[in-house]
Design a protein around this motif. Structure first.
Motif, PDB file in Angstrom:
ATOM      1  N   ASN A 193       0.824  -1.211   0.000  1.00  0.00           N
ATOM      2  CA  ASN A 193       0.000   0.000   0.000  1.00  0.00           C
ATOM      3  C   ASN A 193       0.856   1.258   0.000  1.00  0.00           C
ATOM      4  N   LYS A 194       1.948   1.191   0.733  1.00  0.00           N
ATOM      5  CA  LYS A 194       2.878   2.316   0.746  1.00  0.00           C
ATOM      6  C   LYS A 194       3.486   2.511  -0.648  1.00  0.00           C
ATOM      7  N   LYS A 228       1.170   4.323  -2.978  1.00  0.00           N
ATOM      8  CA  LYS A 228       1.146   5.776  -2.790  1.00  0.00           C
ATOM      9  C   LYS A 228       2.329   6.430  -3.504  1.00  0.00           C
ATOM     10  N   LYS A 233       1.618   6.393  -7.315  1.00  0.00           N
ATOM     11  CA  LYS A 233       0.679   7.420  -7.752  1.00  0.00           C
ATOM     12  C   LYS A 233       1.302   8.808  -7.710  1.00  0.00           C
TER      13      LYS A 233
END
Length: 573
Positions: A120-121, A124, A127
């Protein structure tokens, strides 16, 4: 009926990018490849279109889309521009990929949770355009993830591949996607990303196999993957054809093909039987006849070989006449050019055609015939402006020439439009042609194709029967009639019977082999399809036609490999 009915055929060929031709442009009725039926129509006859005329693996897609769209058969169901750029949370489901309860589950979930947090990190960072940091996070996720969690691991590898892709590190992209696919063999995103990486690395075969798998998994509903497959197939076809065509020995078509080709011309001097004064005659004045033959031996000998169907010797005899600048030099140039076109050597034919056209003192019908043949050659080479100029010039210099009238292609060209008034005019034009030339089988064949396009199948079938009555040995007519049975009655057995008859009549009919191969692809008989395509490749009369056939063959090969690797097969007839 012609192997090259120049203009109508050329107009048809020009309407389909990558479509081939018979001789100097291909016949609307007997030219290999198009064979009078556009490739998209050929595909329609067996249930579905060829995307851009390149890949047989797409042939069944319309049949499926028609069912899903209530019979519309359009492309509205395609997912357009569905980019696969962003990382994801989960991969495509795989059997046995859940998180079962049991001993050690709590520890596993802790490790998996930490891996998911790292992923998930990384998302980020991705993106935010910080791809190096994203790669580090995905690498951490991979190292933390329990090895038995195949789906999660495959996601992490695929995400890292997405980050490598943004950095254009194509080798790393391919490697990570391979890991993802090993863990989850039907992982569409990983397969497609690897296909794009292989394209960048110029690994066309591997790219084609991956994108073939993607197309099948997606049900041929994603335009992006279909266009990539089409692109790669065309590139592979062009590469292979260029090499093979450069090194291959000239191949003379069958006698049936050659006779059919010449029979399509009514005002072609070089195809007319020898005059009595040109023939050797034991009862004539030996001295006078010997003088005539000696002065014109090259061209007259070539004409004699034509009547004997000894076609392999014609070019060399014509060359003797040209080199000697004999009485029949213009005729010899045109005859030699025609046979160069017949064996697929357009580069050698063009100078001869140019010379005949430039000879102002030459018979006007010779010049008009040369213009028709050069115009067909230009159209086959996708140079429509030059082609149109030649046909118009032929009409200007010899307006009473029946071949100019018949070959101009104005009816077929108008018919290719969607305007209803143009279509009506085209149909009327075909009717006028067959009235004016009731013994010309080609006219009936062209009319039959137009009727088929208008779904007037019964009348089209009658027109093909008239073709067969006029020219029972023309193989391509049987192919067209076979395709009609498939489209009209969905009668596969009758269609195959007629196409087999075409091969029996002329075992050098590449159009028949190509059509048979296309049908075998739809039936799922890939080995037989590949065999048919290879036979057609060896008989192709132009490099462009050969490239198309290689594309079909490579598509079938790719499906075979995908079936072995992933157990994926498209629906069959």
């Amino acid at each position: 009926m012609a192997a090259s009915k120049p203009v109508e055929a050329a107009v048809v060929a020009a309407a389909i990018p990558g479509s081939g031709s018979g001789v100097g442009g291909g016949s609307a009725t007997a030219g290999p490849g198009t064979g009078g039926l556009p490739r998209w129509q050929l595909a329609l006859a067996v249930g579905a279109p060829l995307l851009l005329g390149a890949g047989a693996m797409y042939l069944w897609s319309r049949q499926r889309r028609r069912r899903e769209t209530g019979g519309r058969g359009d492309a509205s169901g395609l997912k357009r521009n569905s980019e696969r750029k962003t990382p994801e949370g989960r991969a495509s489901p795989a059997p046995g990929s859940g998180h079962p309860e049991g001993p050690g589950t709590h520890l596993e979930m802790n490790s998996l949770d930490r891996a998911q947090a790292a992923k998930n990190k990384g998302n980020k960072y991705f993106k935010a355009g910080k791809y190096e940091q994203a790669i580090q996070c995905y690498t951490e996720a991979i190292s933390l993830c329990p090895t038995e969690k195949n789906v999660d691991l495959s996601t992490f590898y695929q995400n890292r591949a997405a980050a490598f892709e943004q950095l254009q590190k194509w080798k790393e992209v391919a490697q990570d996607c391979t890991k993802a696919v090993e863990l989850n063999p039907k992982y569409v995103k990983a397969l497609f990303r690897r296909a794009k990486a292989h394209e960048k690395l110029d690994n066309k075969k591997e790219c084609l196999e991956d994108v073939t798998a993607v197309c099948i998994l997606e049900g041929f509903q994603n335009q992006q993957s279909m266009l990539l497959a089409d692109k790669v197939l065309k590139l592979l076809g062009k590469e292979k054809a260029k090499e093979k065509y450069k090194n291959r020995e000239p191949l003379m078509p069958s006698p049936q093909f050659i006779k059919s080709y010449f029979s399509s011309f009514t005002d072609d001097i070089i195809s007319q039987p020898m005059l009595k004064g040109e023939k050797s005659d034991e009862d004539k004045d030996k001295e006078g006849e010997a003088l005539e033959v000696k002065e014109n031996s090259g061209y007259l000998k070539a004409k004699q070989y034509m009547e004997e169907e000894n076609y392999d010797k014609i070019i060399s005899e014509c060359s003797k006449e040209v080199d000697a600048q004999g009485k029949y030099m213009a005729e010899a140039l045109l005859l030699r050019a025609t046979f160069y076109l017949l064996i697929g050597n357009a580069n050698a034919a063009k100078p001869d055609l140019d010379k005949v056209i430039s000879l102002k003192e030459a018979n006007v019908k010779l010049r008009a015939n040369a213009l028709i043949k050069r115009g067909s050659m230009y159209m086959q080479q996708q140079q429509p402006l030059l082609s149109t100029q030649d046909f118009n010039m032929a009409a200007d210099i010899d307006p009473q020439n029946a071949d100019v009238y018949h070959h101009r292609g104005q009816y077929r060209q108008a018919y290719t439009g969607n305007n209803s008034s143009q279509i009506q005019a085209a149909m009327k034009g075909f009717e006028e042609v067959i009235k004016k030339f009731p013994r010309c089988a080609e006219g009936y064949a062209l009319y039959a194709q137009a009727l088929t396009d208008q779904q007037q199948f019964g009348k089209a079938d009658e027109m093909y029967d008239k073709c067969i009555n006029l020219e029972p040995d023309n193989a391509t007519t049987y192919v067209h009639k076979g395709l009609l049975q498939l489209q009209w009655k969905q009668d596969l057995d009758r269609g195959l019977e007629l196409i087999s008859k075409a091969i029996e009549i002329d075992n050098k009919c590449d159009f028949a082999y190509e059509t048979m191969g296309t049908i075998e692809v739809q039936r799922g008989n890939m080995e037989k399809a590949i065999d048919m395509f290879n036979k057609a490749i060896n008989l192709a009369k132009s490099e462009m036609e050969m490239a198309h056939l290689y594309s079909l063959c490579d598509a079938a090969h790719a499906q075979t490999e995908v079936a072995k690797k992933y157990g994926l097969k498209p629906p069959t007839l």
